[in-house]
Scaffold this active site. Sequence first.
Site, short mmCIF file in Angstrom:
data_model
loop_
_atom_site.label_atom_id
_atom_site.label_comp_id
_atom_site.label_asym_id
_atom_site.label_seq_id
_atom_site.Cartn_x
_atom_site.Cartn_y
_atom_site.Cartn_z
N GLY A 46 43.69 118.38 21.56
CA GLY A 46 44.92 119.16 21.54
C GLY A 46 44.64 120.58 21.13
N GLN A 51 46.20 129.03 18.28
CA GLN A 51 44.79 128.85 17.92
C GLN A 51 43.85 129.72 18.76
OE1 GLN A 51 45.16 124.31 18.07
NE2 GLN A 51 43.61 124.61 16.50
N CYS A 104 40.90 119.32 13.05
CA CYS A 104 41.53 120.46 13.73
C CYS A 104 40.46 121.44 14.16
CB CYS A 104 42.50 121.14 12.76
SG CYS A 104 43.33 122.56 13.45
N LEU A 105 40.58 121.95 15.40
CA LEU A 105 39.57 122.89 15.89
C LEU A 105 39.55 124.19 15.08
CD1 LEU A 105 40.05 122.40 19.75
CD2 LEU A 105 38.18 121.56 18.31
N HIS A 146 50.99 117.28 15.19
CA HIS A 146 49.97 118.20 14.67
C HIS A 146 50.07 119.56 15.38
CE1 HIS A 146 45.61 118.97 13.37
NE2 HIS A 146 45.84 119.93 14.24
N GLU A 147 50.24 119.54 16.72
CA GLU A 147 50.30 120.80 17.48
C GLU A 147 51.61 121.55 17.23
OE1 GLU A 147 47.54 121.68 18.52
OE2 GLU A 147 46.59 119.70 18.57
N HIS A 150 51.34 123.53 14.22
CA HIS A 150 50.66 124.81 14.46
C HIS A 150 51.65 125.89 14.88
CE1 HIS A 150 46.37 124.25 13.99
NE2 HIS A 150 46.35 123.16 14.75
NI NI Z 1 44.83 121.69 14.93
#
Ligand code: NI
Length: 185
Positions: A46, A51, A104-105, A146-147, A150
């Site tokens: 995701g 991000q 998380c990236l 989660h997204e 963000h």
């Molecule tokens: Ni994330």
Amino acid sequence: MSLLPIIEVPDSMLRAQSAPIERVDEELERLITSMFETMYEAPGIGLAAVQVAVPRRLMVIDLQDPEEVGEGEEEGPPVRRPHVFINPEILHRSDARKSYNEGCLSIPEQYAEIERPDLVRLRWLDRSGTPQEGEFDGLMSVCIQHEIDHLDGVLFIDYLSRLKRDMMVKKVVKARKDRDQAAVL
Ligand code: NI
């Protein structure tokens, strides 16, 4: 199409409130394509636009589950099922909760068990700008929540104690420093 740099903690943009998308046009389509490429390359399942330093309410998800196979057979290769969510809005969250090990990236190499509502009902615009509504559970529900976090400047580490959160950010900063200063021969 191009790979986009993913921003990491403690970049303050990760705390920004993302603004709604007003037009689904070619420029947005290009961004979506680049976000998928960036996510697959990372690799992740995701990615929210913020991000990649675009604070707009857009997120892409692909769980890349292996192909369904019969019992006792070897797992097939991952299958791509790209999902695009524009201006997503959670209409309902179940009382039942479930915990998943999340990463998380933007917080590389850090993981924690996070408890969230098991099921969500969602409204969004798809890639063509058509309104959609649907219910999600399991990993898809975790990923959506989660997204969306963000898009509101919230990170999974915000659900942990301040001590744990600070420790994880410190580790990311140190790893990045080590990487930048290393002579890789
Ligand atoms: Ni994330």
